[in-house]
Design a protein around this motif. Structure first.
Motif, PDB file in Angstrom:
ATOM      1  N   SER A  34       0.029  -6.318 -12.172  1.00  0.00           N
ATOM      2  CA  SER A  34       0.369  -6.761 -10.818  1.00  0.00           C
ATOM      3  C   SER A  34      -0.765  -6.366  -9.872  1.00  0.00           C
ATOM      4  O   SER A  34      -1.602  -5.516 -10.208  1.00  0.00           O
ATOM      5  N   LEU A  35      -0.733  -6.974  -8.689  1.00  0.00           N
ATOM      6  CA  LEU A  35      -1.725  -6.626  -7.683  1.00  0.00           C
ATOM      7  C   LEU A  35      -1.607  -5.145  -7.307  1.00  0.00           C
ATOM      8  O   LEU A  35      -2.607  -4.456  -7.099  1.00  0.00           O
ATOM      9  N   ASN A  36      -0.385  -4.668  -7.266  1.00  0.00           N
ATOM     10  CA  ASN A  36      -0.148  -3.283  -6.883  1.00  0.00           C
ATOM     11  C   ASN A  36      -0.803  -2.297  -7.865  1.00  0.00           C
ATOM     12  O   ASN A  36      -1.482  -1.346  -7.442  1.00  0.00           O
ATOM     13  N   THR A  37      -0.616  -2.540  -9.154  1.00  0.00           N
ATOM     14  CA  THR A  37      -1.227  -1.619 -10.132  1.00  0.00           C
ATOM     15  C   THR A  37      -2.751  -1.732 -10.073  1.00  0.00           C
ATOM     16  O   THR A  37      -3.458  -0.738 -10.250  1.00  0.00           O
ATOM     17  N   PHE A  38      -3.244  -2.939  -9.798  1.00  0.00           N
ATOM     18  CA  PHE A  38      -4.696  -3.095  -9.671  1.00  0.00           C
ATOM     19  C   PHE A  38      -5.225  -2.275  -8.493  1.00  0.00           C
ATOM     20  O   PHE A  38      -6.185  -1.508  -8.631  1.00  0.00           O
ATOM     21  N   LEU A  39      -4.583  -2.422  -7.338  1.00  0.00           N
ATOM     22  CA  LEU A  39      -5.079  -1.742  -6.142  1.00  0.00           C
ATOM     23  C   LEU A  39      -4.975  -0.222  -6.267  1.00  0.00           C
ATOM     24  O   LEU A  39      -5.756   0.510  -5.651  1.00  0.00           O
ATOM     25  N   LEU A  62      -9.901 -17.989  -8.405  1.00  0.00           N
ATOM     26  CA  LEU A  62      -9.271 -16.802  -7.812  1.00  0.00           C
ATOM     27  C   LEU A  62     -10.220 -15.604  -7.667  1.00  0.00           C
ATOM     28  O   LEU A  62      -9.808 -14.575  -7.152  1.00  0.00           O
ATOM     29  N   ALA A  63     -11.480 -15.743  -8.090  1.00  0.00           N
ATOM     30  CA  ALA A  63     -12.405 -14.620  -7.883  1.00  0.00           C
ATOM     31  C   ALA A  63     -12.645 -14.387  -6.386  1.00  0.00           C
ATOM     32  O   ALA A  63     -12.790 -13.240  -5.938  1.00  0.00           O
ATOM     33  N   THR A  69      -9.027  -9.949  -1.197  1.00  0.00           N
ATOM     34  CA  THR A  69      -7.970  -8.927  -1.322  1.00  0.00           C
ATOM     35  C   THR A  69      -8.555  -7.520  -1.225  1.00  0.00           C
ATOM     36  O   THR A  69      -7.976  -6.641  -0.567  1.00  0.00           O
ATOM     37  N   LEU A  70      -9.686  -7.313  -1.867  1.00  0.00           N
ATOM     38  CA  LEU A  70     -10.335  -5.996  -1.759  1.00  0.00           C
ATOM     39  C   LEU A  70     -10.683  -5.703  -0.302  1.00  0.00           C
ATOM     40  O   LEU A  70     -10.469  -4.589   0.191  1.00  0.00           O
TER      41      LEU A  70
END
Ligand SMILES: [Mg+2]
Length: 306
Positions: A34-39, A62-63, A69-70
């Motif tokens: 998920s985005l959360n685990t990535f962040l 999506l790159a 997002t970063l």
């Protein structure tokens, strides 16, 4: 790359493994789901370019959202690339044309790091293997391989294979057997994905596999070797106040991005679907090499629920 090419490049890297940095790898990887685990995986990020942002002349879907997002979550990043064929401003423009908004300071290339190590005055004549020697960022007394004085140079700079081939390499090698010279190699990659199942032979293809006494003449700048990581880590420390343990290196290649970053003390994240392992499950390659990343991400859709 297609699977045959991936297998061949992987085997080539394993064959010269003893010449790459040594590292202690985690025993297993955490799957980013998920985005959360990535962040939460890191406070800052180093991103490889080819296979992470683009394949050949195409941006990976999506790159750009990943970069946005970063930025949105105030996660600082550097692009850390073994790009050495052209000066950095050419790379900045390349990404701009693909729709990325990087500043020159956000990109660190092995070619740029090379200039921090090389002493231009250490040779009275440099033999330069490059796409265009007139584009060198620093004036060097140099000749290219088409000049008859090339083989008599005091030292060499290997930046690009675009004008290089096996026949030239054999001739060059023979001259190095006669008289050892220092050879700076700014891109240790063996190969790079160019899209449409094409792959290129990079300077590492010609150099990493050479006999010991030739290898001892070579100075490698670029992943997986330490100089580029130390340069990026120092900048992250100075500019972000983030230490290496909280930085994640995202890459598509085990033997350059993951191995080098792990040896340098960074966290590592293998992105599986676009570059080196496109169309393949990396698991058998991880098991065979023992190069285990801390994190694995299948693709960017996983982050954005597409
Ligand atoms: Mg790559």
């Amino acid at each position: 790359m297609n699977s045959l090419q991936t297998h061949a490049a992987f085997a080539h890297y394993e064959k010269i493994r003893h010449r790459l940095p040594q590292a202690h790898f985690p025993t297993s990887s955490t799957r980013i789901d998920s985005l959360n685990t990535f962040l939460h995986s890191g406070d800052g990020f180093f991103l490889d370019a080819f296979g992470i942002l683009n394949v050949g002349a195409h941006a990976i879907p999506l790159a750009k959202e990943l970069i946005a997002t970063l930025r949105k979550h105030q996660k600082p990043f550097f692009i850390v690339s073994n790009s050495a064929s052209v000066p950095k401003e050419v790379l900045v423009n390349f990404f701009r044309e693909l729709g990325f908004d990087f500043t020159a300071l956000e990109i660190i290339t092995s070619r740029e790091v090379l200039w921090h190590h090389l002493l231009p005055n250490s040779a009275s004549q440099w033999g330069v293997i490059a796409q265009n020697t007139t584009l060198l960022e620093h004036p060097l007394p140099c000749v290219d391989h088409e000049d008859e004085r090339f083989l008599h140079s005091d030292a060499f700079l290997f930046l690009s294979t675009t004008t290089w081939d096996e026949a030239l390499h054999v001739k060059w090698k023979a001259s190095l057997h006669v008289k050892p010279k220092t050879i700076w190699i700014a891109n240790p990659d063996i190969t790079a994905p160019r899209g449409n199942h094409c792959f290129s032979k990079e300077p590492g293809f010609y150099t990493l596999n050479e006999e010991d006494h030739l290898f001892e003449q070579m100075r490698f700048i670029g992943k997986p070797f330490d100089a580029i990581f130390q340069y990026a880590i120092q900048r992250a420390h100075d500019e972000w106040q983030i230490s290496k343990e909280r930085i994640v290196m995202m890459g598509d290649t085990l033997h350059t991005d993951i191995l080098g970053a792990c040896a340098a003390g960074l966290q590592t994240l293998l992105v599986e679907e676009y570059g080196f392992f496109a169309g393949l499950d990396p698991t058998p390659f991880i098991e065979q090499s023992g190069i285990t990343p801390q994190f694995r991400l299948k693709n960017y859709q996983t982050l954005f629920n597409h």
